[in-house]
Design an enzyme around this catalytic site. Structure first.
Site, PDB file in Angstrom:
ATOM      1  N   LEU A 283       0.877  -1.170   0.000  1.00 24.51           N
ATOM      2  CA  LEU A 283       0.000   0.000   0.000  1.00 24.51           C
ATOM      3  C   LEU A 283       0.917   1.223   0.000  1.00 24.51           C
ATOM      4  O   LEU A 283       1.623   1.464   0.978  1.00 24.51           O
ATOM      5  CB  LEU A 283      -0.905  -0.007   1.228  1.00 24.51           C
ATOM      6  CG  LEU A 283      -1.803  -1.236   1.383  1.00 24.51           C
ATOM      7  CD1 LEU A 283      -2.559  -1.187   2.705  1.00 24.51           C
ATOM      8  CD2 LEU A 283      -2.762  -1.345   0.208  1.00 24.51           C
ATOM      9  N   GLU A 284       0.902   1.963  -1.099  1.00 17.34           N
ATOM     10  CA  GLU A 284       1.856   3.058  -1.250  1.00 17.34           C
ATOM     11  C   GLU A 284       1.185   4.419  -1.307  1.00 17.34           C
ATOM     12  O   GLU A 284       0.280   4.651  -2.105  1.00 17.34           O
ATOM     13  CB  GLU A 284       2.704   2.859  -2.520  1.00 17.34           C
ATOM     14  CG  GLU A 284       3.761   3.934  -2.685  1.00 17.34           C
ATOM     15  CD  GLU A 284       4.818   3.619  -3.726  1.00 17.34           C
ATOM     16  OE1 GLU A 284       5.607   4.519  -4.038  1.00 17.34           O
ATOM     17  OE2 GLU A 284       4.862   2.476  -4.230  1.00 17.34           O
ATOM     18  N   LYS A 285       1.662   5.298  -0.466  1.00 13.92           N
ATOM     19  CA  LYS A 285       1.304   6.717  -0.441  1.00 13.92           C
ATOM     20  C   LYS A 285      -0.206   6.937  -0.436  1.00 13.92           C
ATOM     21  O   LYS A 285      -0.767   7.616  -1.287  1.00 13.92           O
ATOM     22  CB  LYS A 285       1.977   7.462  -1.597  1.00 13.92           C
ATOM     23  CG  LYS A 285       2.197   8.933  -1.296  1.00 13.92           C
ATOM     24  CD  LYS A 285       3.099   9.590  -2.321  1.00 13.92           C
ATOM     25  CE  LYS A 285       3.308  11.049  -1.955  1.00 13.92           C
ATOM     26  NZ  LYS A 285       4.116  11.745  -2.938  1.00 13.92           N
TER      27      LYS A 285
END
Length: 141
Positions: free
Chosen positions: A51-53
């Site tokens: 899960l990115e940014k």
């Protein structure tokens, strides 16, 4: 089969689609899609998902809604694990530091200084020295 890790939120390989590196899933529609996609990745057999940014609240919700581990990068501390790009964490680039990066070292100047010293030593023929070279009488391995 081939182990697959999903990746949601900011996906740098799709930057042309998004148009920027800004935080993803701020809009309710995108939040719903991300939560749905986490379940789809789980059902498809992914062993984990990055899960990115994304907002930490959404990452927390996603983590609580799935049985597979979530790995956060710029997604708060409620994921099952964390990852950082080693170049960012070690301070190898002075001009780039996303908000979610904690620098554990500032190695850009150290590496630059070492490379300059090496270059200087080679140019003035100080490197390699005789002790760093082999001669005909040397019997080592």
């Amino acid at each position: 089969g081939i182990p697959v890790m999903g990746h949601l939120g900011l996906t740098p390989q799709s930057i042309n689609k998004f148009g920027s590196y800004k935080v993803r899933a701020r809009a309710v529609e995108e939040q719903s899609r991300l939560l749905s996609d986490v379940k789809l990745l789980e059902e498809s057999g992914c062993f984990s998902v990055v899960l990115e940014k994304i907002p930490w609240q959404l990452a927390k919700q996603a983590t609580e809604s799935t049985c597979i581990p979530t790995i956060g990068i710029g997604a708060g501390n409620h994921c099952d694990g964390q990852v950082l790009v080693v170049n960012d964490m070690l301070g190898l680039c002075k001009d780039f530091q996303p908000r979610f990066v904690r620098r554990y070292a500032e190695l850009a100047d150290v590496i630059s200084g070492a490379a300059q010293k090496y270059t200087d030593d080679v140019r003035c023929r100080d490197f390699p020295s005789n002790t760093e070279s082999y001669d005909l009488s040397w019997n080592g391995g």
